[in-house]
Design an enzyme around this catalytic site. Structure first.
Site, PDB file in Angstrom:
ATOM      1  N   HIS A 205       0.829  -1.210   0.000  1.00  0.00           N
ATOM      2  CA  HIS A 205       0.000   0.000   0.000  1.00  0.00           C
ATOM      3  C   HIS A 205       0.865   1.261   0.000  1.00  0.00           C
ATOM      4  O   HIS A 205       0.473   2.286   0.567  1.00  0.00           O
ATOM      5  CB  HIS A 205      -0.968   0.019   1.193  1.00  0.00           C
ATOM      6  CG  HIS A 205      -2.032  -1.021   1.102  1.00  0.00           C
ATOM      7  ND1 HIS A 205      -2.876  -1.321   2.150  1.00  0.00           N
ATOM      8  CD2 HIS A 205      -2.403  -1.848   0.085  1.00  0.00           C
ATOM      9  CE1 HIS A 205      -3.711  -2.285   1.782  1.00  0.00           C
ATOM     10  NE2 HIS A 205      -3.440  -2.610   0.534  1.00  0.00           N
ATOM     11  N   TYR A 214       0.446  -8.750   4.633  1.00  0.00           N
ATOM     12  CA  TYR A 214       0.720  -8.854   3.193  1.00  0.00           C
ATOM     13  C   TYR A 214       2.053  -9.561   2.933  1.00  0.00           C
ATOM     14  O   TYR A 214       2.174 -10.340   1.989  1.00  0.00           O
ATOM     15  CB  TYR A 214       0.718  -7.467   2.554  1.00  0.00           C
ATOM     16  CG  TYR A 214      -0.665  -6.907   2.329  1.00  0.00           C
ATOM     17  CD1 TYR A 214      -1.386  -7.213   1.177  1.00  0.00           C
ATOM     18  CD2 TYR A 214      -1.268  -6.081   3.267  1.00  0.00           C
ATOM     19  CE1 TYR A 214      -2.660  -6.714   0.975  1.00  0.00           C
ATOM     20  CE2 TYR A 214      -2.543  -5.572   3.073  1.00  0.00           C
ATOM     21  CZ  TYR A 214      -3.235  -5.890   1.928  1.00  0.00           C
ATOM     22  OH  TYR A 214      -4.512  -5.400   1.727  1.00  0.00           O
ATOM     23  N   ARG A 268      -3.043  -2.086   9.328  1.00  0.00           N
ATOM     24  CA  ARG A 268      -4.363  -1.952   9.936  1.00  0.00           C
ATOM     25  C   ARG A 268      -4.822  -3.238  10.614  1.00  0.00           C
ATOM     26  O   ARG A 268      -5.867  -3.249  11.282  1.00  0.00           O
ATOM     27  CB  ARG A 268      -5.390  -1.541   8.881  1.00  0.00           C
ATOM     28  CG  ARG A 268      -5.784  -2.626   7.898  1.00  0.00           C
ATOM     29  CD  ARG A 268      -6.705  -2.119   6.814  1.00  0.00           C
ATOM     30  NE  ARG A 268      -7.268  -3.196   6.025  1.00  0.00           N
ATOM     31  CZ  ARG A 268      -6.632  -3.822   5.032  1.00  0.00           C
ATOM     32  NH1 ARG A 268      -5.382  -3.469   4.724  1.00  0.00           N
ATOM     33  NH2 ARG A 268      -7.219  -4.802   4.355  1.00  0.00           N
TER      34      ARG A 268
END
Length: 711
Positions: A205, A214, A268
């Site tokens: 991101h 990720y 997050r």
């Protein structure tokens, strides 16, 4: 790989787990009631996650031995009917991809295709062709043409996995080749954006350090595809694949402590699950053991020992037991490692890892470990998105995590749901109230500060952050000096104009332990955790409170400095002593010369530690301190080793220096080991080192070794 393999279905714990899987699948089959708005009455469409997941669970029970439904035609046909119904009602070619793109291009097709491949011929040709058409609509081959946007890093690996499964479904060799080739852009190191960096950073991101989710998806996906394609016409032979193998020890191991993946690299996802850091640690361990099967013998040996050490030391959520409940293939690999007496459990490696390109640092010493999370002009303060992590505002404001023996769950057990988000340990923040999800989403909350990083010789480090607060006027210069049994923490130039107090949070421990505070204000001690030394006798505020509700209530002990409303050039000095007892804390407080603060201003911050031979200075601008001078902003760490040699380590945290000259006012006889960026060196009564393009190092450190005369 999808169903699980490598275990004896008749042996425990697999026999019981497989039988339970069969019972679950039978219940799903019996409760299936296809209708206009659902496949199961309790899961109304679109049900992007749960409905495809149930179908995959049923397909695993069909494919695996020992479930009581192995090869059961009725179950296979039920899965096929369910896939087709969901495809017709939700995932149809031509349907509008509403909401998060990920559901349509990765989440849903991956689970549906897994289920379809596992049940084989029970999916009729017509049904398979319709599913393939739907996948082609949402994930066309051209999706891999450009390595940008949502088709980078972990997302690219997932997209390639979807394309490969689609190729298997319809026996399409050309599409399989395209899927294998599409992995190659994920291998090389990057210097910006998403991917693996030479210094060990991993970013997704664009702005978020992300080994924990990720990154683990990328590692697991590549490990799976390397294994699946080995020996096939599409085997991965790109020489850059070695970067993936190197990332195990370069990128992932540094952010795993005793089997726990540090939250500072989980974006997050930090508040997603209780003990989420343990869950992410297991995902990384599982990926490493799978990748080991296609690695070299030397890599395989080191990695298995490393994972064995993690599993042996994680007593809060034992890794083997958790694997049994979630991933039988991982359990089998891990059990084999744990039972193999020839594999020694590797200890935590002592040393410092500075991941400059992702504004992260990890320090390990015997008995304790610390992790530092910062924000910079390239790394966001925090990430929120999809309604997650809406109050993670200040995690990039210098949050200092630390663990000692017995406290591996410090940030696990309800921490993120109960901690005061304005008082995260180590941070300097405005107490201005912020709305949930303040700032841009998906990590695009980068402050303007460029001097973020530091210098490390691999054992010790000086790290700094020019802090600009999130949606506030707060500015501060923060430094951390990572040593053997302490972290020296300095703050200077702390200013703000928000009309509210500014605070520095010395610590916020989730504990009900006894707190002792020195009457003279020179130390504090938290029983069973560690100590805090305040050389200047600054007034340390303390509180004990319970936060949360019901069973989620937790007790916190908070220590902080109140810099007042709209401070101008405020500062602080304190020493963190992880694991120290009260006597050790008092003794360190009574020895002010152990760590002498050389300077603590918005221009320079530095310390001298005679017992370690360390002098370290963060130069926010050119100048001199402690016998060191620099003609440009930089970080400098000097270490006199006691054997007639010394090392000088420098870095360019702003990543913009074409040249730098550093002088050490100390007699030096000769340079023993230089560096390719060392342009000139002058020895004698003092040492002068001139360096070339340190900007090319991406914030990385350069070390020069010299011989110093006795005395």
């Amino acid at each position: 790989m999808t169903a699980g393999a490598g275990f004896d279905a008749a042996a425990e714990p697999y026999r019981t787990r497989l039988a339970r899987l069969g019972s679950t699948a039978a219940a799903y089959r019996d409760l299936m009631a296809p209708g206009g708005g659902s496949l199961w009455p309790d899961l109304p469409f679109p049900s992007f996650h749960d409905t495809p997941a149930r179908l995959r669970t049923m397909a695993r029970a069909f494919a695996l031995p020992g479930t009581g439904l192995t090869g059961d035609a009725e179950l296979g046909q039920a899965v096929a009917a369910g896939i087709d119904h969901y495809r017709w009602r939700v995932y149809a070619a031509g349907a509008k991809a509403a909401g998060n793109w990920w559901n349509w291009e990765i989440g849903v097709p991956k689970r549906l295709l897994d289920a379809a491949v596992l049940i084989g011929p029970h999916l009729a040709e017509r049904q398979g062709a319709a599913l393939a058409e739907a996948v082609d609509h949402f994930v066309p081959e051209r999706r891999l043409n450009d390595y940008r946007g949502n088709s980078t890093g972990a997302n690219r690996v997932d997209l390639c996995t979807v394309l490969l499964l689609r190729a298997v479904l319809t026996v399409d060799p050309g599409r399989a080749a395209r899927a294998a080739a599409g992995l190659s852009p994920t291998f090389p190191y990057v210097s910006e954006g998403d991917g693996l960096y030479r210094d060990g950073s991993f970013v997704q991101h664009t702005f978020v350090p992300y080994q924990g989710t990720y990154g683990a998806v990328l590692l697991s996906g590549l490990a799976t595809l390397f294994a699946v394609l080995r020996g096939s016409p599409w085997e991965i032979t790109d020489p850059n694949r070695q970067v993936v193998y190197d990332s195990v020890e370069r990128s992932f191991a540094p952010v795993v402590h005793d089997g726990v993946c540090m939250d500072l690299v989980s974006g997050r996802a930090i508040g997603r699950h209780p003990y989420g850091d343990h869950r992410r640690g297991r995902a990384i361990a599982a990926a490493i053991l799978l990748l080991a099967e296609t690695a070299s013998a030397a890599e395989r040996s080191r990695w298995r020992a490393m994972v064995k050490g993690w599993a042996a030391r994680n007593t809060h959520q034992p890794m083997l037991g958790a694997a049994e409940a979630t991933d039988l293939g991982f359990h089998a690999r891990l059990a084999a490692v744990m039972d193999d007496g020839r594999i020694p459990p590797a200890a935590e490696p002592a040393g410092h890892r500075l991941l400059a390109m992702s504004a992260r640092a990890v320090h390990r010493r015997p008995g304790w470990c610390a992790g530092l999370s910062m924000a910079s002009d390239r790394i966001g303060h925090y990430e929120h998105g999809n309604g997650e992590n809406l109050r993670g505002w200040h995690t990039g404001s210098g949050m200092l995590y630390w663990w000692t023996e017995g406290h591996g769950d410090q940030y696990s057990d309800g921490f993120w749901s109960t901690v005061d988000p304005y008082r995260l340990p180590g941070t300097t923040v405005s107490t201005r109230r912020l709305p949930d999800g303040a700032g841009a989403s998906w990590g695009d909350t980068c402050p303007p500060g460029r001097w973020v990083g530091g210098a490390t010789d691999g054992t010790y480090a000086t790290v700094g952050q020019h802090l600009n607060g999130l949606e506030s006027t707060v500015e501060a210069f923060k430094s951390w000096f990572f040593l053997d049994d302490a972290v020296v923490c300095l703050g200077a130039g702390i200013s703000g104009e928000d009309g509210v107090p500014v605070e520095t949070i010395v610590d916020n421990r989730r504990t009900d332990a006894f707190l002792a505070v020195d009457a003279a204000g020179h130390w504090a001690h938290l029983e069973g955790h560690g100590g805090y030394v305040l050389p200047d006798g600054d007034r340390l505020r303390a509180s004990r409170e319970q936060r949360g509700s019901g069973p989620a209530r937790r007790t916190y002990v908070t220590l902080w400095f109140d810099h007042g409303v709209d401070p101008v050039s405020a500062g602080y000095v304190y020493l963190l002593l992880p694991g120290a007892d009260q006597a050790e804390t008092r003794a360190r407080a009574a020895d002010p010369g152990w760590a002498r603060v050389l300077v603590n201003t918005s221009r320079r911050q530095g310390v001298h530690v005679p017992s370690l031979g360390i002098t370290a200075v963060n130069f926010w601008s050119e100048g001199a301190a402690g016998g060191l001078s620099a003609d440009a902003p930089c970080a400098v760490l000097v270490r006199e080793r006691g054997d007639g040699t010394a090392t000088l380590t420098v870095s360019d945290p702003r990543r913009d220096l074409s040249e730098l000259t550093v002088t050490w006012d100390r007699p030096v006889a000769e340079v023993l080991r230089g560096h390719r960026l060392l342009a000139r060196a002058t020895t004698g009564a003092k040492l002068t080192l001139s360096f070339g393009r340190l900007s090319d190092r991406g914030g990385g450190s350069v070390t020069v070794t010299v011989r110093i005369p006795p005395g």
